[in-house]
Design a protein around this motif. Structure first.
Motif, PDB file in Angstrom:
ATOM      1  N   CYS A  10       0.809  -1.222   0.000  1.00  0.00           N
ATOM      2  CA  CYS A  10       0.000   0.000   0.000  1.00  0.00           C
ATOM      3  C   CYS A  10       0.844   1.274   0.000  1.00  0.00           C
ATOM      4  CB  CYS A  10      -0.918   0.013   1.220  1.00  0.00           C
ATOM      5  SG  CYS A  10      -0.037  -0.014   2.800  1.00  0.00           S
ATOM      6  N   ASN A  50       1.883   4.482  10.102  1.00  0.00           N
ATOM      7  CA  ASN A  50       1.126   4.556   8.852  1.00  0.00           C
ATOM      8  C   ASN A  50      -0.129   3.691   9.013  1.00  0.00           C
ATOM      9  OD1 ASN A  50       0.147   3.889   6.185  1.00  0.00           O
ATOM     10  ND2 ASN A  50       2.072   4.698   5.381  1.00  0.00           N
ATOM     11  N   ARG A  54      -2.513   2.765   6.994  1.00  0.00           N
ATOM     12  CA  ARG A  54      -2.748   1.758   5.952  1.00  0.00           C
ATOM     13  C   ARG A  54      -1.902   0.514   6.217  1.00  0.00           C
ATOM     14  NH1 ARG A  54      -0.710   4.644   1.082  1.00  0.00           N
ATOM     15  NH2 ARG A  54       0.458   5.709   2.705  1.00  0.00           N
ATOM     16  N   GLU A  78      -3.101  -3.447   7.268  1.00  0.00           N
ATOM     17  CA  GLU A  78      -2.616  -4.611   6.521  1.00  0.00           C
ATOM     18  C   GLU A  78      -1.906  -5.593   7.458  1.00  0.00           C
ATOM     19  OE1 GLU A  78      -3.178  -5.488   3.483  1.00  0.00           O
ATOM     20  OE2 GLU A  78      -4.265  -3.677   2.907  1.00  0.00           O
TER      21      GLU A  78
END
Length: 234
Positions: free
Chosen positions: A22, A125, A127, A131
């Protein structure tokens, strides 16, 4: 051995790691700056037990094994990682993963990110964090699967599950079935399944005689359709 110093090689490699795919190009460049890259020869120790809780590592090329040693010096292999694999994300999260030694099975190139850099550059982060959560759920399911495997008293069932796991990691489809594209010894299987090498040898012979598997050159296993049919999922 392919060199990953080239920018696009590194970007391609990172984009194939689920929890890093990502990231933007600029973010990947930042990751490259904090990644330590080293080459190792076959059988060379990559990380000692006391070091493994402090690093996330990527296998750029070659294969490595993760082993734990008991108090009496016996070695138990708990994982094999090939090109494109990564390991140590749980240790990077909490530093509490059980120590293990990482050894090169063949000449390998490995990238390392320290736990401190992992926290500073990746966990902030959102994102990446989402994940990682998804990835850890998958790891948990795999751990459950292996735990269930260890609950089987039947040695043949254990060997079948180990071969099935290896097929999923290293399998190459062939007109005869699926080839495990990895030199897998009876000792390796015994360490994975926590049974004796003699028991593995008897079980493998039984599967060969039944026409379910075949041993190819360089200790490669061919899993025939009969094996895949009889190997019920957990």
């Amino acid at each position: 051995m392919k060199d990953f110093t080239h920018k696009m090689d590194f970007h391609h490699f990172i984009n194939n790691i689920p929890f890093l795919a990502c990231l933007s190009d600029d973010e990947i460049n930042d990751i490259k700056k904090i990644t330590i890259e080293k080459r190792f020869s076959k059988n060379q120790v990559i990380l000692q037990e006391e070091d493994t809780p402090h690093y996330l590592y990527f296998v750029y090329s070659g294969k490595v094994k993760v082993v734990q040693r008991s108090g009496d010096g016996k070695e138990r292999m708990i994982a094999i990682h090939k090109r494109g694999d990564f390991f140590g994300e749980m240790a990077a999260l909490d530093g509490m993963t059980a120590p293990a030694t990482v050894i090169a099975i063949e000449d390998a190139k490995v990238g390392f990110i320290t736990r401190a850099d992992f926290e500073n550059h990746l966990l902030k982060n959102r994102r990446v964090l989402m994940e990682i959560i998804a990835m850890l759920c998958g790891r948990l399911r795999e751990a459950w699967r292996m735990l269930k495997m260890m609950s089987f008293a039947d040695a043949e069932k254990r060997v079948r599950i180990i071969l099935k796991n290896m097929e999923e990691q290293f399998g190459i489809k062939d007109q005869r079935g699926t080839i495990i594209n990895f030199k897998l010894t009876h000792k390796d299987i015994a360490e994975f399944a926590s049974i004796s090498r003699e028991t593995v040898t008897r079980t493998i012979k039984k599967l060969v005689d039944a026409g379910e598997i075949e041993i190819l050159e360089n200790r490669r296993f061919l899993l025939k359709p009969a094996f895949l049919k009889n190997n019920d999922p957990l």
